[in-house]
Design an enzyme around this catalytic site. Structure first.
Site, PDB file in Angstrom:
ATOM      1  CE1 TYR A  14      -6.397  13.423  48.710  1.00 61.62           C
ATOM      2  CE2 TYR A  14      -5.746  13.291  51.009  1.00 61.62           C
ATOM      3  CZ  TYR A  14      -5.431  13.535  49.688  1.00 61.62           C
ATOM      4  OH  TYR A  14      -4.156  13.888  49.344  1.00 61.62           O
ATOM      5  CG  HIS A  19      -9.024   6.922  45.632  1.00 60.33           C
ATOM      6  ND1 HIS A  19      -9.258   5.809  44.856  1.00 60.33           N
ATOM      7  CD2 HIS A  19      -7.675   6.957  45.806  1.00 60.33           C
ATOM      8  CE1 HIS A  19      -8.117   5.205  44.577  1.00 60.33           C
ATOM      9  NE2 HIS A  19      -7.141   5.879  45.149  1.00 60.33           N
ATOM     10  CE1 TYR A  64      -3.440  10.791  53.035  1.00 63.22           C
ATOM     11  CE2 TYR A  64      -1.896  10.079  54.720  1.00 63.22           C
ATOM     12  CZ  TYR A  64      -2.726  11.044  54.176  1.00 63.22           C
ATOM     13  OH  TYR A  64      -2.843  12.254  54.798  1.00 63.22           O
ATOM     14  CG  ASN A  66      -1.116   4.491  46.562  1.00 67.24           C
ATOM     15  OD1 ASN A  66      -2.286   4.289  46.236  1.00 67.24           O
ATOM     16  ND2 ASN A  66      -0.341   5.318  45.917  1.00 67.24           N
ATOM     17  CG  ASP A  92     -11.957   3.900  44.519  1.00 69.82           C
ATOM     18  OD1 ASP A  92     -11.339   4.210  43.487  1.00 69.82           O
ATOM     19  OD2 ASP A  92     -11.378   3.668  45.606  1.00 69.82           O
TER      20      ASP A  92
END
Length: 191
Positions: A14, A19, A64, A66, A92
């Protein structure tokens, strides 16, 4: 102490995705002052630093995107941070074109899962946020796939510029306050 949190997802896969602009901005701020964001603390990687003569804690939640609120709530509690005065969240924003920046002192999550998690965990929308535009130049059918896919080579120059601009915006917030930063950075680029 100011708590400056960049949002993103841990993991090399990632690292250079839209993100993760929050993480990349935290790394830039740390690099500018010779700090390394590597201390594990409250479910986040952190580093203490002095930026614009202010004590700051730079943080990248490892929960992470969320679940970012879990780490932010723990950091706010441990360091007795008043979110309305001393918390800055960098993340973002798919609804802003790539390269744009918007600074806000409060507001809803606007559908951003990381912000939704933080607002829920803190029980307030009253904290400063630096929103970094990652919107594609054409409509995408799957926003999540776009956000979690690496930037294209053609986008990298703009990505470097927005990270530098976001870092500068944080320094202006720390030195001159949110109002000055909003006046300076919440403008559309000259056409």
């Amino acid at each position: 102490m100011k708590l400056i949190v960049g949002l993103g997802n841990p993991g090399i896969e990632y690292q250079f995705t839209p993100h993760n602009l929050g993480f990349l901005t935290i790394d830039c701020l740390a690099n500018d002052v010779g700090a390394e964001v590597r201390n594990r603390n409250c479910r986040a990687l952190t580093a203490r630093a002095v930026i614009e003569e202010q004590q700051v804690l730079l943080a990248k939640p490892e929960t992470y995107m969320n679940l970012s609120g879990m780490a932010v709530r723990e950091l706010v509690g441990k360091y007795e941070v008043d979110p309305a005065k001393d918390l800055i969240v960098i993340y973002d924003e798919l609804d802003l074109p790539l390269g744009r920046i918007r600074i806000r002192q409060r507001g809803s999550s606007a559908g951003h899962n990381g912000m939704e998690s933080i607002i829920g965990a803190l029980g307030t929308q009253e904290f400063l946020r630096v929103r970094l535009g990652v919107g594609p130049d054409k409509k995408v059918s799957d926003g999540a796939k776009y956000l979690l896919s690496p930037f294209r080579k053609a986008q990298l120059k703009v990505v470097d510029e927005i990270i530098d601009t976001a870092s500068e915006a944080v320094r202006v917030i720390l030195k001159e306050g949110p109002g000055a930063a909003m006046n300076r950075f919440n403008r559309d680029p000259e056409q």
